[in-house]
Motif scaffolding. Structure first.
Motif, PDB file in Angstrom:
ATOM      1  N   UNK A  24      37.785  21.515  28.502  1.00  0.00           N
ATOM      2  CA  UNK A  24      38.373  20.512  29.925  1.00  0.00           C
ATOM      3  C   UNK A  24      39.718  20.667  30.220  1.00  0.00           C
ATOM      4  N   UNK A  25      40.574  20.541  29.206  1.00  0.00           N
ATOM      5  CA  UNK A  25      41.599  20.025  29.807  1.00  0.00           C
ATOM      6  C   UNK A  25      42.752  21.271  29.904  1.00  0.00           C
ATOM      7  N   UNK A  26      42.263  22.462  29.291  1.00  0.00           N
ATOM      8  CA  UNK A  26      43.105  23.703  29.355  1.00  0.00           C
ATOM      9  C   UNK A  26      43.615  23.964  28.069  1.00  0.00           C
ATOM     10  N   UNK A  27      43.525  23.997  26.971  1.00  0.00           N
ATOM     11  CA  UNK A  27      44.409  23.538  25.584  1.00  0.00           C
ATOM     12  C   UNK A  27      43.792  24.421  24.741  1.00  0.00           C
ATOM     13  N   UNK A  28      42.622  25.104  25.013  1.00  0.00           N
ATOM     14  CA  UNK A  28      41.702  25.621  24.428  1.00  0.00           C
ATOM     15  C   UNK A  28      42.176  27.623  24.927  1.00  0.00           C
ATOM     16  N   UNK A  29      42.701  28.325  24.694  1.00  0.00           N
ATOM     17  CA  UNK A  29      42.448  29.810  25.183  1.00  0.00           C
ATOM     18  C   UNK A  29      41.996  30.920  23.881  1.00  0.00           C
ATOM     19  N   UNK A  30      41.748  31.889  24.373  1.00  0.00           N
ATOM     20  CA  UNK A  30      40.319  32.687  24.040  1.00  0.00           C
ATOM     21  C   UNK A  30      41.154  33.722  24.385  1.00  0.00           C
ATOM     22  N   UNK A  33      43.824  33.856  27.558  1.00  0.00           N
ATOM     23  CA  UNK A  33      42.790  32.897  28.593  1.00  0.00           C
ATOM     24  C   UNK A  33      42.197  31.566  28.719  1.00  0.00           C
ATOM     25  N   UNK A  34      43.025  30.571  29.554  1.00  0.00           N
ATOM     26  CA  UNK A  34      41.990  29.582  29.716  1.00  0.00           C
ATOM     27  C   UNK A  34      41.086  29.401  29.575  1.00  0.00           C
ATOM     28  N   UNK A  35      39.696  28.498  28.905  1.00  0.00           N
ATOM     29  CA  UNK A  35      38.420  28.947  29.281  1.00  0.00           C
ATOM     30  C   UNK A  35      38.111  27.763  28.777  1.00  0.00           C
ATOM     31  N   UNK A  36      36.752  27.526  29.896  1.00  0.00           N
ATOM     32  CA  UNK A  36      36.212  26.440  29.838  1.00  0.00           C
ATOM     33  C   UNK A  36      35.045  26.503  28.507  1.00  0.00           C
ATOM     34  N   UNK A  37      34.622  24.932  28.223  1.00  0.00           N
ATOM     35  CA  UNK A  37      34.037  24.702  26.651  1.00  0.00           C
ATOM     36  C   UNK A  37      32.870  25.929  26.699  1.00  0.00           C
ATOM     37  N   UNK A  38      32.174  26.500  27.339  1.00  0.00           N
ATOM     38  CA  UNK A  38      30.460  26.944  27.869  1.00  0.00           C
ATOM     39  C   UNK A  38      31.059  28.574  27.539  1.00  0.00           C
ATOM     40  N   UNK A  39      32.196  28.460  27.605  1.00  0.00           N
ATOM     41  CA  UNK A  39      32.823  30.438  26.999  1.00  0.00           C
ATOM     42  C   UNK A  39      32.160  30.811  26.103  1.00  0.00           C
ATOM     43  N   UNK A  40      31.866  31.871  25.562  1.00  0.00           N
ATOM     44  CA  UNK A  40      31.396  33.159  24.800  1.00  0.00           C
ATOM     45  C   UNK A  40      32.315  33.256  24.239  1.00  0.00           C
ATOM     46  N   UNK A  41      32.215  33.302  22.258  1.00  0.00           N
ATOM     47  CA  UNK A  41      32.937  33.772  21.287  1.00  0.00           C
ATOM     48  C   UNK A  41      32.648  34.906  20.872  1.00  0.00           C
ATOM     49  N   UNK A  42      33.352  35.879  20.138  1.00  0.00           N
ATOM     50  CA  UNK A  42      32.583  36.867  19.556  1.00  0.00           C
ATOM     51  C   UNK A  42      33.594  37.097  18.763  1.00  0.00           C
ATOM     52  N   UNK A  43      32.993  37.570  17.792  1.00  0.00           N
ATOM     53  CA  UNK A  43      34.069  38.185  16.179  1.00  0.00           C
ATOM     54  C   UNK A  43      35.117  39.325  17.200  1.00  0.00           C
ATOM     55  N   UNK A  44      36.104  38.911  16.815  1.00  0.00           N
ATOM     56  CA  UNK A  44      37.156  39.476  16.505  1.00  0.00           C
ATOM     57  C   UNK A  44      38.385  38.258  17.627  1.00  0.00           C
ATOM     58  N   UNK A  45      37.456  38.129  18.684  1.00  0.00           N
ATOM     59  CA  UNK A  45      38.344  37.629  19.412  1.00  0.00           C
ATOM     60  C   UNK A  45      39.426  36.876  18.334  1.00  0.00           C
TER      61      UNK A  45
END
Length: 79
Positions: A24-30, A33-45
């Motif tokens: 939520x604070x924008x400290x996680x990127x996939x 790209x800055x993402x929300x907590x509900x963003x899906x992560x996939x193998x290889x990201x």
């Protein structure tokens, strides 16, 4: 799998609520790209977590709903 759950299961972040707050604070990127907590992560990201002055960058190798502490390191690789 949701990114907040992946961060908790892989033990990059200790608690899911803290992982949620970091997203939520924008400290996680996939993939840079800055993402929300509900963003899906996939193998290889490529996941980057910003902790204060430093950052941790990892590549997702596999996804599991639960893991033992010893097996958590097998879910990702540090870059």
């Amino acid at each position: 799998m949701r990114i907040d759950k992946f961060l908790k299961v892989s033990r990059i972040i200790k608690r899911r609520t803290i992982a949620n707050e970091a997203c939520d604070a924008g400290r996680v990127l996939i993939n840079d790209k800055v993402i929300k907590a509900s963003a899906e992560v996939k193998v290889g990201d490529i996941v980057e977590v910003l902790f204060g002055g430093k950052s941790v960058k990892v590549e997702v190798l596999s996804l599991k709903e639960t893991t033992k502490k010893d097996e958590a390191q097998e879910l990702f690789k540090y870059l």
